[in-house]
Design a protein around this motif. Sequence first.
Motif, short mmCIF file in Angstrom:
data_model
loop_
_atom_site.label_atom_id
_atom_site.label_comp_id
_atom_site.label_asym_id
_atom_site.label_seq_id
_atom_site.Cartn_x
_atom_site.Cartn_y
_atom_site.Cartn_z
N GLY A 100 0.82 -1.21 0.00
CA GLY A 100 0.00 0.00 0.00
C GLY A 100 0.85 1.26 0.00
N THR A 101 1.97 1.22 0.73
CA THR A 101 2.87 2.38 0.76
C THR A 101 3.46 2.64 -0.61
OG1 THR A 101 3.42 1.95 3.08
CG2 THR A 101 4.95 3.32 1.83
N ALA A 102 3.93 1.58 -1.27
CA ALA A 102 4.51 1.73 -2.60
C ALA A 102 3.48 2.27 -3.59
CB ALA A 102 5.06 0.39 -3.09
N ALA A 103 2.25 1.75 -3.53
CA ALA A 103 1.21 2.19 -4.45
C ALA A 103 0.82 3.64 -4.19
CB ALA A 103 -0.01 1.28 -4.32
N ALA A 104 0.71 4.03 -2.92
CA ALA A 104 0.33 5.41 -2.59
C ALA A 104 1.41 6.39 -3.02
CB ALA A 104 0.07 5.53 -1.09
N ALA A 105 2.68 6.02 -2.84
CA ALA A 105 3.78 6.88 -3.27
C ALA A 105 3.74 7.06 -4.79
CB ALA A 105 5.11 6.29 -2.83
N ARG A 106 3.52 5.98 -5.50
CA ARG A 106 3.46 6.06 -6.96
C ARG A 106 2.29 6.92 -7.42
NH1 ARG A 106 6.45 6.82 -10.53
NH2 ARG A 106 7.81 5.20 -9.65
N ARG A 107 1.13 6.77 -6.77
CA ARG A 107 -0.04 7.59 -7.14
C ARG A 107 0.25 9.07 -6.95
NH1 ARG A 107 -3.04 3.67 -4.41
NH2 ARG A 107 -3.26 5.05 -2.59
N ALA A 108 0.88 9.41 -5.83
CA ALA A 108 1.17 10.81 -5.54
C ALA A 108 2.11 11.40 -6.58
CB ALA A 108 1.76 10.94 -4.14
N VAL A 109 3.15 10.65 -6.93
CA VAL A 109 4.11 11.14 -7.92
C VAL A 109 3.44 11.23 -9.30
CG1 VAL A 109 6.27 10.61 -9.14
CG2 VAL A 109 6.13 10.36 -6.65
N ASP A 110 2.67 10.22 -9.67
CA ASP A 110 1.98 10.24 -10.96
C ASP A 110 0.98 11.40 -11.04
OD1 ASP A 110 3.42 8.06 -11.78
OD2 ASP A 110 1.80 6.61 -11.48
N ALA A 141 10.43 5.21 3.75
CA ALA A 141 11.23 6.12 2.93
C ALA A 141 11.80 5.39 1.71
CB ALA A 141 12.35 6.72 3.76
N HIS A 142 12.24 4.15 1.90
CA HIS A 142 12.79 3.35 0.80
C HIS A 142 11.74 3.17 -0.30
CE1 HIS A 142 14.96 0.09 -1.26
NE2 HIS A 142 13.84 -0.61 -1.20
N LEU A 143 10.50 2.89 0.09
CA LEU A 143 9.44 2.70 -0.90
C LEU A 143 9.13 4.01 -1.62
CD1 LEU A 143 7.18 0.32 1.18
CD2 LEU A 143 8.56 -0.29 -0.81
N ALA A 144 9.18 5.12 -0.90
CA ALA A 144 8.94 6.42 -1.52
C ALA A 144 10.05 6.79 -2.49
CB ALA A 144 8.79 7.49 -0.45
N VAL A 145 11.27 6.38 -2.18
CA VAL A 145 12.39 6.64 -3.09
C VAL A 145 12.14 5.98 -4.45
CG1 VAL A 145 14.82 6.00 -3.53
CG2 VAL A 145 14.17 7.07 -1.35
N GLN A 146 11.54 4.79 -4.44
CA GLN A 146 11.28 4.10 -5.71
C GLN A 146 10.38 4.95 -6.62
OE1 GLN A 146 13.25 1.37 -5.73
NE2 GLN A 146 13.56 1.98 -3.60
N ALA A 147 9.45 5.69 -6.00
CA ALA A 147 8.53 6.52 -6.78
C ALA A 147 9.15 7.85 -7.17
CB ALA A 147 7.25 6.75 -5.99
N CYS A 148 9.94 8.44 -6.28
CA CYS A 148 10.46 9.79 -6.51
C CYS A 148 11.72 9.81 -7.38
CB CYS A 148 10.77 10.47 -5.18
SG CYS A 148 9.32 10.86 -4.19
N ALA A 149 12.43 8.70 -7.46
CA ALA A 149 13.69 8.68 -8.21
C ALA A 149 13.47 9.11 -9.66
CB ALA A 149 14.29 7.27 -8.18
N GLU A 150 14.33 10.02 -10.12
CA GLU A 150 14.30 10.54 -11.49
C GLU A 150 12.93 11.10 -11.86
OE1 GLU A 150 15.93 7.35 -13.93
OE2 GLU A 150 17.94 8.20 -13.70
N SER A 151 12.26 11.70 -10.89
CA SER A 151 10.98 12.37 -11.14
C SER A 151 11.08 13.82 -10.69
CB SER A 151 9.85 11.66 -10.37
OG SER A 151 9.77 12.16 -9.03
N PRO A 152 10.12 14.67 -11.08
CA PRO A 152 10.14 16.06 -10.61
C PRO A 152 9.71 16.22 -9.16
CG PRO A 152 8.88 15.82 -12.67
CD PRO A 152 9.10 14.45 -12.11
N PRO A 157 24.08 9.82 -10.31
CA PRO A 157 24.21 11.18 -9.75
C PRO A 157 22.91 11.98 -9.85
CG PRO A 157 26.06 10.68 -11.21
CD PRO A 157 25.04 9.60 -11.40
N GLY A 158 22.57 12.65 -8.75
CA GLY A 158 21.44 13.57 -8.73
C GLY A 158 20.10 12.95 -9.06
N ALA A 159 19.91 11.66 -8.76
CA ALA A 159 18.67 10.98 -9.15
C ALA A 159 17.49 11.34 -8.27
CB ALA A 159 18.89 9.46 -9.12
N LEU A 160 17.74 11.92 -7.10
CA LEU A 160 16.66 12.25 -6.16
C LEU A 160 16.72 13.72 -5.79
CD1 LEU A 160 14.38 11.17 -4.21
CD2 LEU A 160 16.17 11.08 -2.46
N THR A 161 15.60 14.43 -5.97
CA THR A 161 15.47 15.77 -5.41
C THR A 161 14.93 15.63 -4.00
OG1 THR A 161 15.06 16.74 -7.58
CG2 THR A 161 14.43 18.04 -5.67
N ALA A 162 15.62 16.20 -3.03
CA ALA A 162 15.26 16.03 -1.63
C ALA A 162 15.05 17.37 -0.96
CB ALA A 162 16.36 15.25 -0.89
#
Length: 302
Positions: free
Chosen positions: A48-58, A73-84, A284-289
């Motif tokens: 559910g965490t992974a799906a919610a993170a992906r929905r938010a980013v999408d 946080a690890h699951l959220a990184v999967q969604a946020c990596a290389e995204s705006p 390099p620079g794959a995550l904006t934090a």
Amino acid sequence: MSTSTRAALLVCPASGKGRAARMAGTVAERLRAVVDRLDLHVARTAEGTAAAARRAVDDGVDVLVVLGGDGGAHLAVQACAESPTALAVVPAGTGNDLATALGTTSVDDVVTALREGTRADYDLGRVENGPWFATVLCAGFDSAVNERANAMRWPAGPRRYDLAILAELAALRPRRLVVETEDDVLELDALLVAVGNTTSYGGGIPVCPDASVTDGLFDLTVVRAAPRRTLLRMLPTLRTGRHVDHPAVQTLRARSARLSGPSWVAYADGERLSGMPLTTTCVPGALTAVIGAGGAAVTGAG
């Protein structure tokens, strides 16, 4: 920060034995004061965490704020990596290593950073055919402790890990390890290997004390085979980062690393990987934090 900012708060209520659930209302109220819109997501499982993170980013939110521990946080990184979408972490788990690396040790830090627009581009590790990781990938002794602790039903809490450490020390055996980087090949009997994007894991243990999240490189720490008494003497120095001065410890710096060994299990960000051999690369620079005053590479207002 501008009033056009959209944020999502992802609550992992089980984190910290329910600490995240208890904090959620207060954290949401604090965040609403510094963003224009806040969407709330509550996820009670890893899926559910992974799906919610992906929905938010999408959905195009500007910031995804995770209220939880390193697992969430690890699951959220999967969604946020290389995204705006920028990632922020309000720590509510037991280790909170990513939040520490970001310099956000409390909701106050996140609120201040959102108000001031303080962000940075951080490197991430990526496992070939596997996940992204933000902190440390490890294999050997520490992974064996994780394996044993996860299989135990008693006791609960930190005592479980204390007993797992003692059991693994008693059963400690070096294993064959091959580490291949763009510059080096190590083939040796070893006790532990850590690939650090950040310095620390396990609730603040600086296993790769000189690692930087902005240099485009991993720091690797390899502990060679040594007598059990040597390891026992070395363990306290892990808390200070002085273990890298020990003759049994070798350090490397690399853009990528291939790890192989016949019976090694690997973990990244505290999560079990599918197995070895594996290859991981620093991106390099794959995550904006969203970062606090203690985070590296402050870039100023965004």
